[in-house]
Enzyme design. Structure first.
Site, short mmCIF file in Angstrom:
data_model
loop_
_atom_site.label_atom_id
_atom_site.label_comp_id
_atom_site.label_asym_id
_atom_site.label_seq_id
_atom_site.Cartn_x
_atom_site.Cartn_y
_atom_site.Cartn_z
N LYS A 22 12.72 -14.62 6.28
CA LYS A 22 14.14 -14.81 6.04
C LYS A 22 14.53 -16.28 6.12
CE LYS A 22 16.66 -11.58 7.61
NZ LYS A 22 17.34 -10.64 8.51
N ARG A 91 20.11 -13.39 13.57
CA ARG A 91 19.28 -12.39 12.91
C ARG A 91 17.80 -12.69 13.13
NH1 ARG A 91 21.97 -9.61 8.58
NH2 ARG A 91 24.06 -10.39 8.19
N GLY A 100 15.18 -3.56 9.45
CA GLY A 100 15.88 -2.78 10.45
C GLY A 100 15.15 -2.60 11.76
N MET A 102 14.24 -4.96 14.02
CA MET A 102 14.60 -5.87 15.11
C MET A 102 16.10 -6.10 15.14
SD MET A 102 11.41 -8.55 15.13
CE MET A 102 11.47 -8.87 13.38
N ARG A 335 14.52 -12.07 -0.64
CA ARG A 335 13.09 -11.87 -0.35
C ARG A 335 12.48 -11.12 -1.51
NH1 ARG A 335 14.55 -7.74 4.54
NH2 ARG A 335 15.45 -6.08 3.30
N HIS A 451 18.91 2.07 4.91
CA HIS A 451 17.73 2.02 5.77
C HIS A 451 16.69 3.06 5.34
CE1 HIS A 451 15.39 3.25 9.35
NE2 HIS A 451 15.35 1.96 9.58
N SER A 789 -28.59 0.60 1.78
CA SER A 789 -27.24 1.14 1.67
C SER A 789 -26.69 1.29 3.09
CB SER A 789 -27.24 2.50 0.97
OG SER A 789 -25.93 3.02 0.89
N CYS A 857 -22.13 3.22 1.46
CA CYS A 857 -21.87 4.61 1.07
C CYS A 857 -21.07 5.37 2.11
CB CYS A 857 -23.18 5.33 0.75
SG CYS A 857 -24.30 5.48 2.16
N TYR A 877 -22.52 -3.03 -4.57
CA TYR A 877 -21.66 -1.91 -4.95
C TYR A 877 -21.06 -1.24 -3.73
CZ TYR A 877 -25.51 1.26 -3.62
OH TYR A 877 -26.48 1.94 -2.92
#
Length: 900
Positions: A22, A91, A100, A102, A335, A451, A789, A857, A877
């Site tokens: 902010k 704020r 919402g 804090m 934001r 909210h 693997s 895997c 992979y």
């Protein structure tokens, strides 16, 4: 000397670590020359120091004094002045958005004297006293810890006495009475008077924001969003501007694009003669932003121009808060806005088409988690449904569950495995535990910026808000729409795409996105059923996923054990099978054959017959699988599970023997032989006993039949002109001698089969790295292995000493609740522990064989965060369940682009 305070004119958007999101964005808007009320930001460093020493750093107070004086000079007013007072807001503002979660305190600087000065200066007595009652209420609740319901009850009572429905209908005299009542509530509940010293208000407000970083709701939110507890929050002190000064004033929240769909246009909510908290809290149902043009055309046009400027500057959807004071537009916050998964994909490609970003950047704007959300089922369009009401679609999805009205019931139901819909008049930050537990959220009030809507979108929860027909009686636990009454426990369905609310259970179907991922673009567009919005979404997903495939270095394979699983994996884009679990082929009716192999004498004909029959069945299994996987690697893991899974249950055998003894009967020779064998083979901890490579060594013939069956199947298909590519994988190896023994036997079998078939073929043999010792001795293992693997499920168990089947239902809930873990190590790889062994195994293995092929895997192969780690570790992979293949493809592409 450390600098704890920055004026808005001193920062920019790249200082989020220090100024929070902010504060950094307020600084950026100031830098852009936008109308931002003057103020300053207290850094996250100050918050961290506060938490470290348990109090406000001594350097902070003089820095606040200095910067407050600069604001007062700029505005020509002083904090708490009795003639023309300066009022400020306090704020929170963390690096990552925590809507919402804090504390915020507005109107700081008002007291019994300055309220009179504000009334005189503004020429609006009602406005002044309304601002004062808001301060006392908010200060008492967030700073002094007074139960907010006490203030709300007092507010409701005075509205009832005056015969009005809305706060703004109360007169100045009503509000004076309410302030006095609020101050009395504060004194009784907090044990002290509401502070009249404006500087004391400011200092306590700042400290309250610091403290709110560690409230339970903030911790829950951070845990869910995987935000570090160590970051701390900044605090923004900003000149108050007022949207509640009359009908030429107002406040609102807007988006540069629709956060639900991604469509361009004018989206947002506005309330005239109101303060910002009224919009976000859903206290009054808002008007659409476009209505601002009818109230104040000049401010509307200016706002639209600023929205366009901010979106082009940030190159993304912007979420904006604004206030109009007597016709003057002020920008309070911007934001990068939270959005639904569908909006994320659409917006990313829209911005590419508009020339603001390229496809690489578009790929970073979406996530595998969002793609997963798009694969969620939706309500069956053909099913019969009973509509209860229709409201605002705030966060997409199809959610069905029992109605609950509070956190406790939602959490309890979820713990019992029951699905619930949390129904509230409007949600507030304290409702977060219930929102997390619920399948979806339904509110009677609020809009797309309330909210409930913002938090649900951030969590990927289905939400429908602003259902004006809905009467919600939370304490009595029922809802009513017209004459229809539903009570706690009744089932409803909510559609986050349409805003519809249905009575009773509603069947769900696959989404069109899932159809596209499984069957291709044309099938997906056909499944969209002429829905232009869904079709546009599918095209966006296709563009981004195609680009991810072009960019990724990691191949994506699937864990598949049947031909159907293999075919499904290929349809989702898998490039091979990274794990074919052969133990699944030995269950069911075949289990008895394995039991005969284990319990029969070594040289008996019965054992030989069982082995031969298993080999015949395995040959058919592998032939079918290799046929589906023609031209693609298929890694076959030799039988892995503990010995006890193939034996009769010892407890049942003991009970049977005890019953027969009690009845004076003798066990048959066959039952006695079985019981003695099972007793002999019984293990206290079978997961660390006879399994994997140990099973193959201790039971001669078991691995041999599997290897022969696989080789024979591959050679047969090669003779037919196909291109089988099997890989043999040995599980649970801890010693190079184990692997050498298996390899020696395998190579002899392979040579014999190749000679008999008269066909040459390559059969790579590798091992799983799922024990710490295997990772540590990987350089030696690589002398015998053609590939590794990493089996991160077992590796996590053995590194942590956890039994996965037990701890996920016992230890983990407490560990996560108490923040010992942010997330289960079985869900996202533990990079410091398990991950360190993966890195070690990779590096040491390749020190012996530089081109050693490395894969993963375990379940982590489909986890987005883990995939980025495997990319950095330079694996070849990942392998995951078929339905996670698209997610893995996307995240592998994102990892490559984000690296650089």
């Amino acid at each position: 000397m450390v600098k704890y305070v920055y004026r808005f004119s001193e920062g920019d958007k790249d200082m989020k670590d220090l100024l929070g999101g902010k504060g950094a964005n307020l600084a950026e808007m100031t830098k852009l020359g936008l109308p931002v009320p003057p103020g300053f930001t207290i850094t996250t460093d100050a918050c961290r120091e506060y938490m470290k020493q348990g109090g406000v750093p001594e350097e902070l107070a003089p820095a606040v004094t200095e910067n407050l004086a600069a604001v007062e000079e700029k505005m020509g007013r002083k904090l708490g002045d009795s003639e023309n007072p300066l009022l400020v807001s306090v704020r929170s503002g963390a690096k990552f958005s925590m809507p919402g979660m804090m504390n915020t305190v507005l109107n700081i600087g008002l007291n019994d004297e300055s309220v009179l000065g504000l009334a005189k200066a503004s020429g609006n007595e009602r406005f002044a006293w309304d601002s004062y009652r808001r301060l006392v209420q908010m200060f008492g609740d967030t700073v002094l810890g007074v139960d907010g319901a006490l203030y709300l009850d007092a507010l409701d009572h005075i509205k009832e006495r005056r015969g009005v429905h809305f706060d703004h209908e109360l007169s100045a005299e009503d509000l004076k009475e309410l302030v006095a009542e609020f101050k009395q509530i504060t004194k009784e509940a907090a044990g002290r008077d509401f502070p009249q010293d404006p500087r004391e208000q400011l200092d306590l407000g700042i400290e309250a924001v610091f403290l709110s970083w560690n409230t339970e709701r903030a911790k829950i939110y951070r845990r869910r969003e995987r935000i570090s507890d160590d970051l701390g929050t900044a605090v923004n002190v900003q000149t108050m501007v007022f949207g509640n000064m009359g009908e030429d004033s107002g406040t609102g929240v807007c988006f540069t694009r629709d956060p639900s769909t991604g469509h361009s246009g004018v989206y947002g909510d506005v309330l005239m003669n109101a303060q910002g908290e009224d919009v976000v809290a859903g206290i009054r149902n808002t008007e659409p932003l476009v209505q601002l043009a009818t109230h104040d055309k000049k401010s509307y046009d200016e706002l639209i121009a600023i929205m366009d400027k901010l979106e082009k500057h940030y190159q993304d959807l912007c979420d904006i808060e604004f206030t109009i004071e007597h016709g003057k537009l002020w920008m309070l916050q911007t934001r990068v806005g939270k959005r639904t998964a569908a909006a994320a994909f659409r917006i990313a490609t829209q911005l590419v088409d508009e020339g603001l970003i390229d496809m690489d950047e578009a790929l970073t704007r979406v996530t595998g988690e969002q793609l997963t959300q798009l694969m969620f089922p939706q309500f069956d369009a053909k099913a019969k449904k009973t509509l209860l009401t229709k409201a605002m679609a705030a966060s997409p999805g199809a959610a069905v569950g029992e109605i609950v009205f509070n956190n406790e019931d939602a959490v309890a139901a979820a713990a019992e495995g029951r699905k619930v819909i949390l129904v509230r008049r409007e949600t507030n930050p304290d409702d977060l535990p219930g929102m997390v537990a619920a399948e979806g959220i339904l509110t009677a009030r609020g809009g797309k910026t309330s909210h409930a809507a913002v938090v649900a979108r951030g969590m990927g929860k289905t939400a429908v808000v602003g259902a004006e027909e809905l009467v919600v009686k939370e304490k009595k636990k029922f809802i009513r729409v017209g004459d229809q009454v539903l009570r706690n426990g009744d089932v409803i369905g909510i559609d986050g795409m349409t805003g519809e609310v249905f009575v009773g259970d509603v069947p769900v179907t696959d989404s069109a996105v899932t159809t596209y991922l499984a069957e291709g673009l044309e099938a997906g567009l056909a499944a969209a059923a002429d829905d232009e919005m869904v079709a546009d979404l599918i095209k966006s997903v296709d563009r981004i996923l195609t680009h991810a495939d072009e960019k990724r270095r990691l191949s994506v394979r699937a864990n598949a054990d049947t031909p159907d699983d293999a075919a499904r994996a290929l349809s989702f884009g898998a490039e091979g099978i990274g794990l074919c679990r052969t133990e699944h082929m030995f269950l069911g009716e075949r289990r008895a054959l394995v039991e005969r192999v284990i319990l029969s004498p070594a040289e008996s004909q019965d054992r030989a017959d069982a082995l031969a029959e298993l080999e015949r069945l395995q040959f058919a299994d592998f032939e079918d699988m290799l046929r589906v996987m023609d031209g693609r690697e298929m890694t076959v893991r030799l039988i892995d599970p503990p010995l006890h899974e193939f034996l009769p249950d010892l407890t049942q055998l003991e009970v049977k023997a005890a019953v027969q003894r009690a009845q004076g009967e003798e066990l048959s020779p066959e039952d006695r032989t079985i019981l003695e064998a099972v007793r002999r083979l019984h293990e206290t901890n079978p997961m660390l006993g006879t399994r994997g490579v140990r099973l193959g060594i201790l039971l001669p013939g078991l691995f041999a039949l599997q290897i022969r069956a696989l080789v024979e199947a591959a050679l047969k298909l090669k003779k037919e002109g196909l291109d089988p590519r099997p890989e043999i994988m040995v599980p649970l190896v801890g010693s190079v001698r184990e692997l050498h023994k298996v390899r020696e036997e395998a190579e002899a079998l392979i040579r014999a089969e190749i000679a008999a078939a008269g066909v040459e073929h390559d059969f790579p043999l590798g091992c799983m790295v799922e024990l710490p010792r295997a990772a540590i001795t990987a350089a030696d293992l690589a002398t015998e292995a053609d590939f590794f693997s990493f089996g991160t499920n077992d590796l996590t168990q053995t590194v942590w000493g956890f039994s996965r089947d037990d701890v996920e239902g016992t230890i983990f809930p407490t560990y996560i609740q108490d923040f010992v873990f942010g997330v289960s190590p079985f869900e996202t790889i533990d990079q410091e522990g398990v991950g360190a062994l993966v890195r070690m195994g990779a590096e040491r293995g390749r020190s012996t064989k530089p081109n050693l092929k490395l894969g993963i895997c375990g379940e982590h192969g489909g986890d987005p965060d883990s995939i980025h780690f495997f990319h950095k570790t330079d694996l070849n992979y990942v392998s995951c369940s078929p339905f996670r293949v698209p997610v893995a493809r996307l995240e592998a592409g994102r990892a490559a682009v984000m690296e650089g």
